[in-house]
Every structure is written in structure tokens, then in C-alpha cells.
Design a protein around this motif. Structure first.
Motif, PDB file in Angstrom:
ATOM      1  N   GLU A  82       0.816  -1.222   0.000  1.00 53.46           N
ATOM      2  CA  GLU A  82       0.000   0.000   0.000  1.00 53.46           C
ATOM      3  C   GLU A  82       0.846   1.268   0.000  1.00 53.46           C
ATOM      4  O   GLU A  82       0.434   2.296  -0.541  1.00 53.46           O
ATOM      5  CB  GLU A  82      -0.930  -0.003   1.212  1.00 53.46           C
ATOM      6  CG  GLU A  82      -2.045  -1.028   1.110  1.00 53.46           C
ATOM      7  CD  GLU A  82      -3.066  -0.883   2.214  1.00 53.46           C
ATOM      8  OE1 GLU A  82      -4.076  -0.177   1.997  1.00 53.46           O
ATOM      9  OE2 GLU A  82      -2.867  -1.467   3.293  1.00 53.46           O
ATOM     10  N   ALA A  83       2.037   1.203   0.572  1.00 54.54           N
ATOM     11  CA  ALA A  83       2.880   2.401   0.639  1.00 54.54           C
ATOM     12  C   ALA A  83       3.386   2.810  -0.735  1.00 54.54           C
ATOM     13  O   ALA A  83       3.841   3.951  -0.915  1.00 54.54           O
ATOM     14  CB  ALA A  83       4.065   2.145   1.572  1.00 54.54           C
ATOM     15  N   MET A  84       3.288   1.909  -1.729  1.00 51.53           N
ATOM     16  CA  MET A  84       3.853   2.197  -3.047  1.00 51.53           C
ATOM     17  C   MET A  84       2.777   2.478  -4.099  1.00 51.53           C
ATOM     18  O   MET A  84       3.076   2.594  -5.279  1.00 51.53           O
ATOM     19  CB  MET A  84       4.721   1.023  -3.512  1.00 51.53           C
ATOM     20  CG  MET A  84       5.877   0.718  -2.589  1.00 51.53           C
ATOM     21  SD  MET A  84       6.878  -0.677  -3.134  1.00 51.53           S
ATOM     22  CE  MET A  84       7.563  -0.018  -4.658  1.00 51.53           C
ATOM     23  N   GLU A  85       1.513   2.579  -3.675  1.00 56.29           N
ATOM     24  CA  GLU A  85       0.453   2.799  -4.662  1.00 56.29           C
ATOM     25  C   GLU A  85       0.398   4.260  -5.089  1.00 56.29           C
ATOM     26  O   GLU A  85       0.783   5.163  -4.337  1.00 56.29           O
ATOM     27  CB  GLU A  85      -0.898   2.355  -4.093  1.00 56.29           C
ATOM     28  CG  GLU A  85      -1.407   3.204  -2.943  1.00 56.29           C
ATOM     29  CD  GLU A  85      -2.754   2.699  -2.423  1.00 56.29           C
ATOM     30  OE1 GLU A  85      -3.561   3.533  -2.032  1.00 56.29           O
ATOM     31  OE2 GLU A  85      -2.964   1.475  -2.420  1.00 56.29           O
ATOM     32  N   ALA A  86      -0.042   4.478  -6.315  1.00 54.25           N
ATOM     33  CA  ALA A  86      -0.175   5.835  -6.867  1.00 54.25           C
ATOM     34  C   ALA A  86      -1.540   5.938  -7.535  1.00 54.25           C
ATOM     35  O   ALA A  86      -1.863   5.165  -8.436  1.00 54.25           O
ATOM     36  CB  ALA A  86       0.933   6.126  -7.878  1.00 54.25           C
ATOM     37  N   LEU A  87      -2.350   6.863  -7.094  1.00 54.17           N
ATOM     38  CA  LEU A  87      -3.729   7.010  -7.554  1.00 54.17           C
ATOM     39  C   LEU A  87      -3.906   8.295  -8.342  1.00 54.17           C
ATOM     40  O   LEU A  87      -3.375   9.336  -7.977  1.00 54.17           O
ATOM     41  CB  LEU A  87      -4.673   6.999  -6.346  1.00 54.17           C
ATOM     42  CG  LEU A  87      -6.174   7.128  -6.616  1.00 54.17           C
ATOM     43  CD1 LEU A  87      -6.695   5.896  -7.343  1.00 54.17           C
ATOM     44  CD2 LEU A  87      -6.919   7.315  -5.297  1.00 54.17           C
ATOM     45  N   ALA A  88      -4.630   8.200  -9.454  1.00 56.65           N
ATOM     46  CA  ALA A  88      -4.934   9.382 -10.265  1.00 56.65           C
ATOM     47  C   ALA A  88      -6.377   9.285 -10.730  1.00 56.65           C
ATOM     48  O   ALA A  88      -6.837   8.237 -11.180  1.00 56.65           O
ATOM     49  CB  ALA A  88      -4.000   9.479 -11.465  1.00 56.65           C
ATOM     50  N   SER A  89      -7.116  10.396 -10.617  1.00 61.94           N
ATOM     51  CA  SER A  89      -8.509  10.437 -11.034  1.00 61.94           C
ATOM     52  C   SER A  89      -8.670  11.527 -12.083  1.00 61.94           C
ATOM     53  O   SER A  89      -8.452  12.711 -11.807  1.00 61.94           O
ATOM     54  CB  SER A  89      -9.420  10.699  -9.830  1.00 61.94           C
ATOM     55  OG  SER A  89     -10.773  10.622 -10.199  1.00 61.94           O
ATOM     56  N   LEU A  90      -9.017  11.120 -13.293  1.00 59.52           N
ATOM     57  CA  LEU A  90      -9.221  12.045 -14.401  1.00 59.52           C
ATOM     58  C   LEU A  90     -10.675  12.004 -14.818  1.00 59.52           C
ATOM     59  O   LEU A  90     -11.465  11.184 -14.336  1.00 59.52           O
ATOM     60  CB  LEU A  90      -8.311  11.658 -15.582  1.00 59.52           C
ATOM     61  CG  LEU A  90      -6.811  11.569 -15.251  1.00 59.52           C
ATOM     62  CD1 LEU A  90      -6.063  11.012 -16.455  1.00 59.52           C
ATOM     63  CD2 LEU A  90      -6.268  12.930 -14.847  1.00 59.52           C
ATOM     64  N   LYS A  91     -11.049  12.894 -15.732  1.00 58.02           N
ATOM     65  CA  LYS A  91     -12.435  12.924 -16.227  1.00 58.02           C
ATOM     66  C   LYS A  91     -12.717  11.640 -16.999  1.00 58.02           C
ATOM     67  O   LYS A  91     -12.071  11.353 -17.996  1.00 58.02           O
ATOM     68  CB  LYS A  91     -12.649  14.141 -17.124  1.00 58.02           C
ATOM     69  CG  LYS A  91     -12.570  15.474 -16.358  1.00 58.02           C
ATOM     70  CD  LYS A  91     -12.744  16.639 -17.296  1.00 58.02           C
ATOM     71  CE  LYS A  91     -12.673  17.968 -16.515  1.00 58.02           C
ATOM     72  NZ  LYS A  91     -12.819  19.145 -17.417  1.00 58.02           N
ATOM     73  N   GLY A  92     -13.683  10.891 -16.506  1.00 60.01           N
ATOM     74  CA  GLY A  92     -14.093   9.685 -17.207  1.00 60.01           C
ATOM     75  C   GLY A  92     -13.313   8.440 -16.848  1.00 60.01           C
ATOM     76  O   GLY A  92     -13.651   7.353 -17.304  1.00 60.01           O
ATOM     77  N   LYS A  93     -12.242   8.574 -16.058  1.00 59.82           N
ATOM     78  CA  LYS A  93     -11.505   7.372 -15.711  1.00 59.82           C
ATOM     79  C   LYS A  93     -10.695   7.576 -14.420  1.00 59.82           C
ATOM     80  O   LYS A  93     -10.402   8.701 -14.016  1.00 59.82           O
ATOM     81  CB  LYS A  93     -10.561   6.948 -16.840  1.00 59.82           C
ATOM     82  CG  LYS A  93      -9.353   7.838 -17.030  1.00 59.82           C
ATOM     83  CD  LYS A  93      -8.433   7.249 -18.104  1.00 59.82           C
ATOM     84  CE  LYS A  93      -7.173   8.104 -18.280  1.00 59.82           C
ATOM     85  NZ  LYS A  93      -6.270   7.534 -19.297  1.00 59.82           N
ATOM     86  N   THR A  94     -10.374   6.454 -13.797  1.00 62.72           N
ATOM     87  CA  THR A  94      -9.529   6.441 -12.610  1.00 62.72           C
ATOM     88  C   THR A  94      -8.414   5.425 -12.848  1.00 62.72           C
ATOM     89  O   THR A  94      -8.682   4.316 -13.329  1.00 62.72           O
ATOM     90  CB  THR A  94     -10.326   6.035 -11.362  1.00 62.72           C
ATOM     91  OG1 THR A  94     -11.403   6.948 -11.170  1.00 62.72           O
ATOM     92  CG2 THR A  94      -9.449   6.035 -10.123  1.00 62.72           C
TER      93      THR A  94
END
Length: 422
Positions: free
Chosen positions: A119-131
């Protein structure tokens, strides 16, 4: 001199391997052997440590597992054990969360391992229409000699409340021929090759698997990631992790809040997961299917054990001296219940009894045993044939290793199915 040096090296290696952890041999057993007076204290300790190394090697361990109370056993691994174990309930049906892929993979594997992501190495990005989310599994605990034949990435998704109403308002899909009411989204699984050429851009990836799923259902989804994991564990590729992409094709810019709600629908990140109590069991799970070259697969373990049981039932019980006796091995008696999840023990049996002259047909004797028994009848200096196991079957164990990874593994020659004079 060479023998002395070898013994010292074995003793030193054992001490290094067992340092900081209780050994696999119970302390009571070690003390009884040491106090038996059969060998000097130094010889006893050396012999016990060599035997301990054999036990560790049998389980594929480097040291005795000492799992913490926070260690999590995925429900999926318990389901696999119940399905494929000879000690489990053979009437158990395949859970709906388990696809045919698991049966095909298990038919070639004698070791099934599960991994939660770091979990310490996860990278999350939320854009229009997708995650999108990048996450990594540490696979360094897989031995070099284990060949990975298949791997699946499992992701849990919740039903989106109000998905049907949303879809009815936007596309009137409740009357569409495409399926039942409710929206759809696509989940793509990519292998990450490395950082992009330009800083801040998206990583270099290749598509491994994809699926169009319905919002109005809650279930586990399984994705085939065998090509990537096989490359990583064979040393032909570097493990940079996976990227999960969740697309919401029917969502426009004005429905951004709905897209975010559907992102929460796929549990790939703790930050998107609202029910923290159930998160340990809802985390993404990587399951590898491998074979270390020792014996049958997990699936064949059950088939072989059932065949042996049928054979044993057909065989008439004779009153001959040499026969099979009951022996139940309770893992709590030897202190292994702390890291062996299932079964709590198993019926191992053992062989005991005389091999009298003349040997009867039902004693399952070899030609050598028959001749040896004949010679013994005229020369008592020659021992009789011994009552030993002639047919052995495997069992499957579900356990936590020294890294708190959950493993389902097949072990050969663990149960006595038949005895004879040899």
C-alpha cells in the motif's frame, strides 16, 4: 577433519537460519533427545539442527514462521483449499467468485501463493471519465526453482447504488437490448514497464486483460496477468507493478461526481474504500500458480487421495501382524498450529507388526522379503523382513510462510495407505 568442518558448518548455518525464531522441532522433543545419552551434547545439537534443516527444506522455508495477529488469510485461499484438499469436504462446490481459470491453473501447479499489494507504493490518479492506480506486489519470496505457470489478479467491486436510475436518466438503458438496467464500466489491467520519457507523463504500459462490467452487481473480478508474472519471476523482466484503469464511458464532464462514485465501486485503494473494517478481505489479491518439480499438482492430490481411499476400502482387513495403525498428527501438539491455517491435523497412520514365516500373500511382500524371511527361519542372525509403508499419498496444507504470505501447497508421501513386509 573434513567431517568435523562439515558438522561445524551445518551447525553454524542452522544457527543463522533459526536465529531469532523458535525452531520447528518442539522444545520437549529436543530436550528428550539431548537427554537420551545416545550422543554427546555437541553431537546431539548438531544432529537436531540438521534434522531441523530437513524440516525447513520440506516446507520450503528459511526459518520458522511466526505470523503476527494482523496477518490476513484471504477467503479465496480458504475456498481453494476446501475445493482441492484431500482433507476438506469433497462435496464443496466451486464458489461463484472462482472462475474456471483457477481449476485449469491448479491442474498444473503444486504450489498456490497469494500476495497483497504494497500500500505504501500505490499511486492514484482520477481524471475525467476514468480512474487509474499503480500498485506493486512484492514477489521476492517465490523460490528460484518454482516455475510460475499462471497468475491472476483479483479485484473486488461493489454495486453502485442508484446506478440503474442514473443510467435510465442518461441513456434510458432500462429498455435497452444491451442488458439489464444499470450502467457499465470497463476495467483494464496493464503491466508497467517503467517511467515515461518525459517527467510527469503516464508510465509505459502494455495491456494484459480487460473486462466490461455492470455497475449493478457486486462480485470479485479475476484478470489473467500470467505473461507479466512469469517474466518477472523467471528473471526475464523487471517487476514495476500493475496499473488498473477504470473507464466510465457514459459519464460526461457534468457527471464528474458520478464518475468518482463509480471509482469507489472498484476497491483498488484504501483511500477509495469507505468500509475500513472489511478492507483487509477486499484488498486486491495476486494469486500465483507454480510448480517446484516435486510431485503432483494440488488438483491431482485430491484425485490421488480419493483413489487410494477407494483402494483401501476394497482391501479386506486381515488379522496378520503387519498392518496399518491409526495415527492422528495434531499440529497443535508440535506447535505448528500458529502458522498452519488448515487442516488442524491429519490422519497419517503408521505400519507396525511382525512379518512371520511363511509370509502370506496379503502381506504385500517383495521377492527379496520372501527370501529373507526364509533364510531367517534357518539362521536367526539374519533379521526378518520389516513392516513398512508400501503405498503413500499426499496432502495439501494451507499456511503462512515466514513473510506472512498465504500458501496452498501439496506435500508428497504424507499419509500411509498400505503396509507390507519389505
Amino acid at each position: 577433519m573434513v567431517a568435523v568442518v562439515r558438522s561445524l558448518m551445518v551447525l553454524l548455518l542452522a544457527q543463522v537460519l533459526l536465529e531469532g525464531a523458535t525452531g520447528l522441532i518442539p522444545e520437549v522433543g529436543r530436550r528428550k533427545y539431548s537427554e537420551s545419552g545416545k550422543q554427546t551434547p555437541e553431537q546431539s545439537e548438531s544432529f537436531l539442527n540438521e534434522f531441523e534443516l530437513r524440516l525447513l527444506n520440506m516446507f520450503g522455508l528459511r526459518r520458522r514462521p511466526t505470523p503476527s495477529k494482523q496477518a490476513v488469510v484471504p477467503q479465496y485461499m480458504l475456498d481453494l483449499y476446501r475445493m482441492h484438499s484431500a482433507n476438506g469436504d469433497h462435496s464443496t462446490k466451486r464458489p461463484k467468485s472462482m472462475g474456471k481459470h483457477a481449476d485449469r491453473a491448479a491442474s498444473k501447479a503444486n504450489t498456490i501463493r497469494s500476495f497483497h499489494h504494497e500500500e505504501a507504493m500505490e499511486a492514484l490518479a482520477s481524471l475525467k471519465g476514468k480512474t487509474t492506480q499503480q500498485f506493486y506486489f512484492n514477489l521476492t519470496s517465490i523460490p528460484d526453482e518454482e516455475l510460475i505457470t499462471s497468475a491472476e489478479l483479483r479485484i473486488y467491486r461493489d454495486q453502485v447504488m442508484g446506478a440503474a436510475a442514473l443510467n435510465t436518466n442518461s441513456k434510458n438503458s432500462s429498455t435497452s437490448d444491451s442488458g439489464p438496467a444499470g450502467g457499465f464500466h470497463r476495467i483494464n489491467i496493464f503491466e508497467i514497464f517503467g517511467a515515461p520519457a518525459t517527467h510527469g507523463g503516464e508510465p509505459l504500459v502494455r495491456l494484459l486483460d480487460t473486462r466490461l462490467v455492470q455497475d449493478s452487481l457486486s462480485r470479485w473480478e479475476s484478470f489473467d496477468v500470467s505473461p507479466a508474472v512469469s517474466q518477472w519471476t523467471s528473471g526475464k523482466g523487471h517487476n514495476h507493478g500493475f496499473m488498473v484503469e477504470v473507464l466510465h464511458p457514459e459519464e460526461g464532464e457534468k457527471n464528474g461526481e458520478h464518475a468518482q462514485r463509480r471509482s469507489r465501486h472498484v476497491r483498488v485503494s484504501r483511500s477509495l474504500h469507505q468500509d475500513q473494517d472489511s478492507w483487509p478481505q477486499a484488498r486486491p489479491l495476486l494469486v500465483t500458480y507454480g510448480h517446484d518439480g516435486r510431485g503432483d499438482s494440488v488438483l491431482h492430490t485430491r484425485e490421488k487421495r480419493q483413489a487410494a481411499l477407494r483402494k483401501q476400502r476394497r482391501k479386506q482387513q486381515h488379522k496378520a501382524s503387519c498392518k496399518r495403525h491409526a495415527l492422528y498428527v495434531d499440529f497443535s501438539d508440535v506447535g505448528w498450529n500458529e502458522w498452519i491455517v488448515a487442516p488442524p491435523g491429519y490422519h497419517a497412520f503408521y505400519c507396525h507388526g511382525e512379518c512371520p514365516f511363511p509370509l502370506a500373500d496379503h502381506l504385500n511382500s517383495t521377492n527379496h522379503a520372501i527370501v529373507q524371511t526364509l533364510v531367517n527361519s534357518v539362521n536367526s542372525n539374519i533379521p526378518r523382513a520389516c513392516c513398512v509403508p508400501t503405498d503413500l499419498s499426499p496432502i495439501s496444507l494451507l499456511y503462512l510462510d515466514e513473510y506472512e504470505k498465504v500458501i496452498l501447497k501439496n506435500y508428497q508421501d504424507m499419509v500411509v495407505e498400505g503396509c507390507g513386509c519389505r
